[in-house]
Write an enzyme that holds these catalytic residues in place. Structure first.
Site, short mmCIF file in Angstrom:
data_model
loop_
_atom_site.label_atom_id
_atom_site.label_comp_id
_atom_site.label_asym_id
_atom_site.label_seq_id
_atom_site.Cartn_x
_atom_site.Cartn_y
_atom_site.Cartn_z
N GLY A 179 0.95 -1.22 0.11
CA GLY A 179 -0.05 0.01 -0.24
C GLY A 179 0.69 1.47 -0.06
N GLY A 181 2.77 2.56 -2.16
CA GLY A 181 3.27 3.36 -3.39
C GLY A 181 2.70 4.31 -3.99
N CYS A 184 -0.44 3.69 -6.00
CA CYS A 184 -1.27 2.52 -5.36
C CYS A 184 -2.51 2.99 -4.78
CB CYS A 184 -0.16 1.93 -4.32
SG CYS A 184 -0.95 0.71 -3.23
N THR A 186 -4.42 0.72 -2.99
CA THR A 186 -4.94 -0.38 -1.94
C THR A 186 -5.41 0.08 -0.72
OG1 THR A 186 -3.27 -1.73 -2.93
CG2 THR A 186 -4.17 -2.48 -0.89
N GLY A 219 6.95 3.71 -1.75
CA GLY A 219 6.83 4.74 -0.61
C GLY A 219 7.88 5.69 -0.67
N THR A 315 27.51 10.12 5.28
CA THR A 315 28.64 10.95 5.97
C THR A 315 28.15 11.49 7.22
OG1 THR A 315 28.04 12.75 4.49
CG2 THR A 315 29.91 11.69 3.95
P1 5GP Z 1 6.64 3.73 -5.70
O1 5GP Z 1 8.18 3.58 -5.62
O2 5GP Z 1 6.50 4.34 -6.89
O3 5GP Z 1 6.29 4.35 -4.63
O4 5GP Z 1 6.24 2.27 -5.71
C1 5GP Z 1 6.52 1.15 -6.49
C2 5GP Z 1 5.62 -0.06 -6.21
O5 5GP Z 1 4.29 0.16 -6.07
C3 5GP Z 1 5.96 -1.22 -7.13
O6 5GP Z 1 7.03 -1.91 -6.89
C4 5GP Z 1 4.67 -2.21 -6.63
O7 5GP Z 1 5.03 -2.88 -5.40
C5 5GP Z 1 3.59 -1.26 -6.04
N1 5GP Z 1 2.61 -0.98 -7.11
C6 5GP Z 1 2.81 -0.83 -8.57
N2 5GP Z 1 1.52 -0.79 -9.29
C7 5GP Z 1 0.50 -0.84 -8.30
C8 5GP Z 1 -0.63 -0.82 -8.27
O8 5GP Z 1 -1.53 -0.61 -9.24
N3 5GP Z 1 -1.32 -1.02 -6.97
C9 5GP Z 1 -0.85 -1.03 -5.80
N4 5GP Z 1 -1.40 -1.54 -4.65
N5 5GP Z 1 0.67 -1.13 -5.83
C10 5GP Z 1 1.22 -1.03 -7.03
#
Ligand code: 5GP
Length: 349
Positions: A179, A181, A184, A186, A219, A315
Site C-alpha cells: 500500500g 506506492g 497505489c 490499495t 513509498g 557521511t
Molecule cells: P513507488 O516507488 O512508486 O512508491 O512504488 C512502487 C511499487 O508500488 C511497485 O514496486 C509495486 O510494489 C507497487 N505497485 C505498482 N503498481 C501498483 C498498483 O497498481 N497497486 C498497488 N497496490 N501497488 C502497486
C-alpha cells in the site's frame, strides 16, 4: 477483532540523527554492498537499488543506465520469451542486471522456463500484490526446485512471520510493502496496509535472523526516504515513481501548453488491466491509478542525485559503507520534516 496499539511509523515520521564522523567527504562512502544469498548461494556486489517491474520504469533502456551505476532493474512482466530473446541480443550485458518478473500462475512457471532458455541473468522476481495467499508459498517452492541457483525475490508482504515462511520456501530476498506506492490505491480501496518504515524494520529483523534479505518496495518519494529505508535495515530498495518520467521510460512525452509530462500507472490500475487483460474483471476493483508525471529528462541525473543524497546520509552518521548505515542510525520521531515556505515559488532543486 483486536487492536494493536504499538506505534507504527512511516518515512515521514522520522529523521536520522547525525553522529560524530571521521569521514571528510562523500566520495569516501562506498555504496556497493556484497550479498551472499540464502538459498541460491549466489554472490552479488552492487548498489542495492532496483527499478520497479512496472510499465514505463521496468525497461531495458532504464536498465542500461542503472547498470552503469551497478543498480538493478526488474523488467515488467508482460514481456514474451521472444521479446526477451531480442533484448538479450540488443542489451547482452545489461540483461545480466535484470530480474525476470512473473506472477504465480501455472503459465508463469512455463514463461520462466521459456525465458531462461534464451536469457542470461541470475535474477527472478515473483510478484503478487497480496503475498499472504497459500498458493504463493507453494509457487515459491516450485520455482526454487526448478531454478536452484537463481536469486529469487518474492513479495509483497509486511510482517515477519511471512518473511520467514517465504525464505524457508526458497526465496533469497523478500519484498516488503503493501500500500505505500506512489500510484497505489490499495489502502483506499481495501483499508489494508502497514506503515513502510515499521514494516521494513520488523521484516528486516525477521529476515536477518535467517540470513535472508529484504527489499523495501514502495513509498520512497525523495533520496532521504531511500536512505531511511536502508537505515531501517532494508538490504535493497525498489523504486517506481522516483524513476518515472524520464527519457528512458517507455511512452511518449505529453505536452500541455508549456508543460511536459510522461504517463505512469499502477500495475493494478484500470489502465493496466484493460491493456493486459482487456477489461477490469467484474469481481475486482482497480487498486492503482494513472498519473501524468512531470517530464524529467535523462534518468542519469536522477540516479546521480539519488546516490549523492545517500552518500551524504552516510557521511552524516559516519558510515563509510552502505552496510554500516543501519547500525549507525538512530531515528528520531518528528512532527515536521521540511520547511516549505518557498515551495510555491521554487524554480529548481
Ligand atoms: P513507488 O516507488 O512508486 O512508491 O512504488 C512502487 C511499487 O508500488 C511497485 O514496486 C509495486 O510494489 C507497487 N505497485 C505498482 N503498481 C501498483 C498498483 O497498481 N497497486 C498497488 N497496490 N501497488 C502497486
Amino acid at each position: 477483532m483486536r487492536i494493536e496499539a504499538d506505534l507504527k511509523l512511516d518515512f515521514k515520521d522520522v529523521l536520522i540523527r547525525p553522529k560524530r564522523s571521521t569521514l571528510t567527504s562523500r566520495s569516501q562512502v562506498d555504496l556497493n554492498k556484497d550479498c551472499k544469498f540464502l538459498n541460491s548461494k549466489k554472490h552479488w556486489t552492487g548498489t542495492p537499488i532496483i527499478a520497479a517491474n512496472m510499465d514505463h520504469v521496468g525497461t531495458f533502456e532504464v536498465a542500461k543506465v542503472l547498470k552503469e551505476h551497478q543498480l538493478l532493474t526488474a523488467i515488467q512482466k508482460f514481456i514474451s520469451p521472444n521479446e526477451w530473446k531480442k533484448m538479450n541480443k540488443a542489451f547482452p550485458e545489461v540483461v545480466k542486471s535484470c530480474f525476470v518478473s512473473v506472477g504465480i500462475h501455472e503459465k508463469d512457471l512455463d514463461q520462466l522456463k521459456a525465458v531462461f532458455k534464451v536469457v542470461d541473468t541470475d535474477f527472478i522476481c515473483l510478484d503478487i500484490a497480496n503475498g499472504y495467499v497459500q498458493g504463493f508459498i507453494d509457487f515459491v517452492k516450485r520455482v526454487r526446485e526448478a531454478f536452484p541457483h537463481k536469486v529469487i525475490m518474492a513479495g509483497n508482504v509486511v510482517t515477519g512471520e511471512m518473511v520467514e515462511e517465504l525464505l524457508i520456501a526458497g526465496a533469497d530476498i523478500v519484498k516488503v510493502g503493501i500500500g505505500p506506492g506512489s500510484v497505489c490505491t490499495t489502502r483506499k480501496k481495501t483499508g489494508v496496509g502497514y506503515p513502510q518504515l515499521s514494516a521494513v524494520i520488523e521484516c528486516a529483523d525477521a529476515a536477518h535472523g535467517l540470513k535472508g534479505h529484504v527489499c523495501s518496495d514502495g513509498g520512497c518519494t525523495v533520496a532521504g526516504d531511500v536512505a531511511k529505508a536502508f537505515a531501517a535495515g532494508a538490504d535493497f530498495v525498489m523504486l517506481g515513481g522516483m524513476f518515472a518520467g524520464h527519457d528512458e521510460c517507455s511512452g511518449e512525452i505529453i505536452e500541455e501548453g508549456s508543460k511536459k509530462y510522461k504517463r505512469f500507472y499502477g500495475m493494478s490500475s484500470s489502465e493496466a488491466m484493460v491493456k493486459y487483460h482487456g477489461e477490469v474483471a467484474e469481481y475486482r476493483a482497480s487498486e492503482g491509478k494513472s498519473v501524468n508525471v512531470p517530464y524529467r529528462g535523462p534518468i542519469e541525473y536522477t540516479v546521480l542525485d539519488l546516490l549523492g543524497g545517500i552518500r551524504s546520509t552516510c557521511t552524516y552518521v559516519g558510515a563509510a559503507k552502505l552496510k554500516e548505515l543501519s547500525k549507525r542510525t538512530t531515528f528520531i520521531r518528528v512532527t515536521k520534516q521540511i520547511n516549505d515556505i518557498y515551495t510555491p515559488f521554487q524554480i529548481s532543486d
